[in-house]
Design an enzyme around this catalytic site. Structure first.
Site, PDB file in Angstrom:
ATOM      1  N   GLU A  93       0.820  -1.209   0.000  1.00 20.96           N
ATOM      2  CA  GLU A  93       0.000   0.000   0.000  1.00 20.96           C
ATOM      3  C   GLU A  93       0.855   1.261   0.000  1.00 20.96           C
ATOM      4  OE1 GLU A  93      -2.210  -1.433   3.605  1.00 20.96           O
ATOM      5  OE2 GLU A  93      -1.503   0.467   4.435  1.00 20.96           O
ATOM      6  N   CYS A 106       3.660   8.433   0.548  1.00 20.72           N
ATOM      7  CA  CYS A 106       4.306   7.496   1.462  1.00 20.72           C
ATOM      8  C   CYS A 106       4.364   6.149   0.751  1.00 20.72           C
ATOM      9  CB  CYS A 106       3.475   7.417   2.742  1.00 20.72           C
ATOM     10  SG  CYS A 106       4.010   6.125   3.863  1.00 20.72           S
ATOM     11  N   CYS A 113       6.680  -6.841   6.771  1.00 21.90           N
ATOM     12  CA  CYS A 113       7.835  -6.337   7.534  1.00 21.90           C
ATOM     13  C   CYS A 113       8.163  -7.354   8.623  1.00 21.90           C
ATOM     14  CB  CYS A 113       7.485  -4.991   8.173  1.00 21.90           C
ATOM     15  SG  CYS A 113       8.892  -4.238   9.017  1.00 21.90           S
ATOM     16  N   CYS A 117       7.064  -4.254  15.276  1.00 21.03           N
ATOM     17  CA  CYS A 117       6.560  -3.164  16.129  1.00 21.03           C
ATOM     18  C   CYS A 117       5.120  -3.477  16.532  1.00 21.03           C
ATOM     19  CB  CYS A 117       6.613  -1.824  15.395  1.00 21.03           C
ATOM     20  SG  CYS A 117       8.255  -1.416  14.809  1.00 21.03           S
ATOM     21  N   CYS A 120       1.763  -1.948  14.823  1.00 20.70           N
ATOM     22  CA  CYS A 120       1.745  -1.868  13.361  1.00 20.70           C
ATOM     23  C   CYS A 120       1.176  -3.143  12.734  1.00 20.70           C
ATOM     24  CB  CYS A 120       3.168  -1.638  12.878  1.00 20.70           C
ATOM     25  SG  CYS A 120       3.331  -1.711  11.102  1.00 20.70           S
ATOM     26  N   GLY A 160       7.329  -2.164   5.569  1.00 24.09           N
ATOM     27  CA  GLY A 160       8.739  -2.508   5.428  1.00 24.09           C
ATOM     28  C   GLY A 160       9.651  -1.575   6.186  1.00 24.09           C
ATOM     29  N   GLU A 161      10.825  -2.096   6.512  1.00 29.14           N
ATOM     30  CA  GLU A 161      11.879  -1.296   7.144  1.00 29.14           C
ATOM     31  C   GLU A 161      12.886  -0.980   6.031  1.00 29.14           C
ATOM     32  OE1 GLU A 161      13.197   0.231  10.025  1.00 29.14           O
ATOM     33  OE2 GLU A 161      14.817   0.533   8.571  1.00 29.14           O
ATOM     34  N   SER A 215      11.988   6.065  14.366  1.00 32.41           N
ATOM     35  CA  SER A 215      10.842   5.734  15.219  1.00 32.41           C
ATOM     36  C   SER A 215      11.362   5.451  16.612  1.00 32.41           C
ATOM     37  CB  SER A 215      10.136   4.483  14.684  1.00 32.41           C
ATOM     38  OG  SER A 215       9.641   4.733  13.406  1.00 32.41           O
ATOM     39  N   LEU A 216      11.132   6.358  17.521  1.00 26.91           N
ATOM     40  CA  LEU A 216      11.703   6.226  18.863  1.00 26.91           C
ATOM     41  C   LEU A 216      10.656   5.666  19.834  1.00 26.91           C
ATOM     42  CD1 LEU A 216      14.423   6.770  20.143  1.00 26.91           C
ATOM     43  CD2 LEU A 216      13.642   9.054  20.762  1.00 26.91           C
ATOM     44  N   HIS A 217       9.536   6.363  19.952  1.00 28.06           N
ATOM     45  CA  HIS A 217       8.355   5.870  20.661  1.00 28.06           C
ATOM     46  C   HIS A 217       8.517   5.587  22.150  1.00 28.06           C
ATOM     47  CE1 HIS A 217       6.862   5.745  16.675  1.00 28.06           C
ATOM     48  NE2 HIS A 217       7.344   4.583  16.338  1.00 28.06           N
ATOM     49  N   ASN A 291      -2.317   4.555  16.029  1.00 27.89           N
ATOM     50  CA  ASN A 291      -3.481   4.006  15.325  1.00 27.89           C
ATOM     51  C   ASN A 291      -4.023   2.808  16.085  1.00 27.89           C
ATOM     52  OD1 ASN A 291      -3.196   5.677  12.895  1.00 27.89           O
ATOM     53  ND2 ASN A 291      -1.277   4.562  12.680  1.00 27.89           N
ATOM     54  N   CYS A 334      -0.818   2.376   8.938  1.00 26.57           N
ATOM     55  CA  CYS A 334       0.124   1.443   8.355  1.00 26.57           C
ATOM     56  C   CYS A 334      -0.380  -0.008   8.295  1.00 26.57           C
ATOM     57  CB  CYS A 334       1.395   1.520   9.201  1.00 26.57           C
ATOM     58  SG  CYS A 334       2.753   0.636   8.521  1.00 26.57           S
TER      59      CYS A 334
HETATM   60  S1  SF4 Z   1       6.328   0.398  11.987  1.00 27.41           S
HETATM   61 FE1  SF4 Z   1       7.617   0.162  10.182  1.00 27.41          FE
HETATM   62  S2  SF4 Z   1       9.384  -1.009  10.946  1.00 27.41           S
HETATM   63 FE2  SF4 Z   1       7.779  -1.248  12.483  1.00 27.41          FE
HETATM   64  S3  SF4 Z   1       6.723  -3.157  11.911  1.00 27.41           S
HETATM   65 FE3  SF4 Z   1       5.618  -1.439  10.928  1.00 27.41          FE
HETATM   66  S4  SF4 Z   1       6.483  -1.288   8.885  1.00 27.41           S
HETATM   67 FE4  SF4 Z   1       7.914  -2.487  10.139  1.00 27.41          FE
END
Ligand code: SF4
Length: 347
Positions: A93, A106, A113, A117, A120, A160-161, A215-217, A291, A334
């Site tokens: 997507e 984006c 991935c 996380c 996600c 994806g990363e 992405s720190l979070h 989200n 995401c």
């Molecule tokens: S936030 Fe990004 S790195 Fe983390 S699982 Fe989702 S797609 Fe992968």
């Protein structure tokens, strides 16, 4: 014999390829412009090439693609979400966001991935494969074709990363930046990572002018390990050191993404700890209301909590903004649409 993916090749690689199939070097520039300026999807559309060359290209080469299979337009703000099918029927997507300064897209860099996380949906089924540079570009080209409008900035923040697909992502950045193609300034490209430390050092040394978003979070390892399993291998202190190295080397300001999760990472104590960790850094924090992913048990922080968190950080001299939530009526978060589509397809 597998066919060469011409859309993922730099001009120099295309020149070598032309030599290998017995063609003159200058043909490479013509093909490159057809692929990246005129953005055609077949060799037969390359009308200034002879018929015999087009036939040869059809036999030896291919053009990677992304075909839109579904599209959702937000009634609230015109944000548009695309589901694209790739070779092998893989689904990814991409999101088009419209801002006063232009259209931002984006894009995805992997099918799924493997980073895990916990907020996600893209990671729920792991990773299927890496995208090629041509497939990353195709998402932008298709969105431009669909809207008839130029994309002025790109964020690598879809599924994806990006640093887990390092070589293809680097190729993509250089191709998108090529003046014979899309000619997108590097400063208009943002790469978002969950913090793969070794790859961040490599990236810092590439002499690029892109923006790095991390992405720190969380303000510490204890909370971050709960939200992002990948941080167990990439601990907080080393991550911050890598970020400093990136901004010192590139002179570019780092953006830290911070998803606000109610009761997990949104207290003022967290804000205080975060401000101490990031003191004297060339950085900016983006607070994101998390989200809802139905498979996880997270609730987003209240807007009052988000505001106080931002106020605290700003009062400590760390520039902090709250990201406006776009397309909430079309599941623009995401991985959610892709997941729904795959479940439908399975049934
Ligand atoms: S936030 Fe990004 S790195 Fe983390 S699982 Fe989702 S797609 Fe992968």
């Amino acid at each position: 014999m597998s066919k060469a993916d011409l859309k993922s090749m730099s001009l120099e690689e295309l020149q070598i390829f032309m030599g290998e199939i017995g063609e003159a070097k200058f043909r490479a520039k013509q093909v490159f412009e057809w692929l990246h300026k005129k953005q055609v999807s077949s060799f037969d559309e390359m009308t200034n090439l002879s018929k015999s060359l087009r036939e040869k290209l059809n036999e030896t080469g291919k053009i990677s693609f992304a075909h839109a299979v579904e599209k959702y337009v937000s009634k609230q703000d015109n944000t548009t979400k695309y589901l694209f099918a790739l070779e092998n029927d893989n689904i990814i997507e991409s999101v088009l966001m419209r801002y006063s300064y232009g259209n931002a897209v984006c894009i995805s860099t992997q099918v799924g991935c493997r980073m895990g996380c916990t907020f996600c949906a893209s990671t729920l089924d792991g990773v299927e494969r890496n995208l090629t540079a041509g497939e990353m570009l195709s998402q932008i080209y298709e969105i431009q074709k669909d809207t008839g409008e130029r994309v002025s900035s790109v964020v690598l923040m879809g599924s994806g990363e990006p640093l887990d697909n390092y070589d293809n992502v680097l190729k993509f950045i250089r191709l998108a930046n090529d003046k014979n193609g899309l000619n997108l300034g590097q400063r208009h490209i943002t790469l978002s990572t969950c913090g793969l430390i070794e790859k961040m050092y490599l990236l810092a040394d590439e002499s690029l002018q892109i923006t790095l978003a991390v992405s720190l979070h969380a303000p510490n390892d204890e909370i971050r390990n709960r939200i992002m399993p990948i941080s167990k291998k990439n601990d907080y202190e080393r991550l911050i050191e890598a970020c400093k190295y990136y901004s010192d080397t590139t002179k570019r300001r780092i953006t830290f993404e911070y998803a606000m999760i109610s009761g997990v990472n949104d207290s003022i104590d967290c804000a205080r700890e975060l401000s101490e960790r990031l003191r004297n850094m060339l950085c900016h924090i983006n607070l994101i209301p998390v989200n809802d992913v139905k498979e996880r048990n997270y609730k987003k922080s209240s807007s009052e909590t988000v505001e106080s968190f931002a106020e605290f950080l700003n009062s400590r001299g760390i520039e902090t903004t709250v990201r406006r939530k776009l397309g909430s009526d079309i599941n623009a978060a995401c991985g959610q649409l892709r997941k729904g589509y795959l479940e439908k397809r399975q049934k």
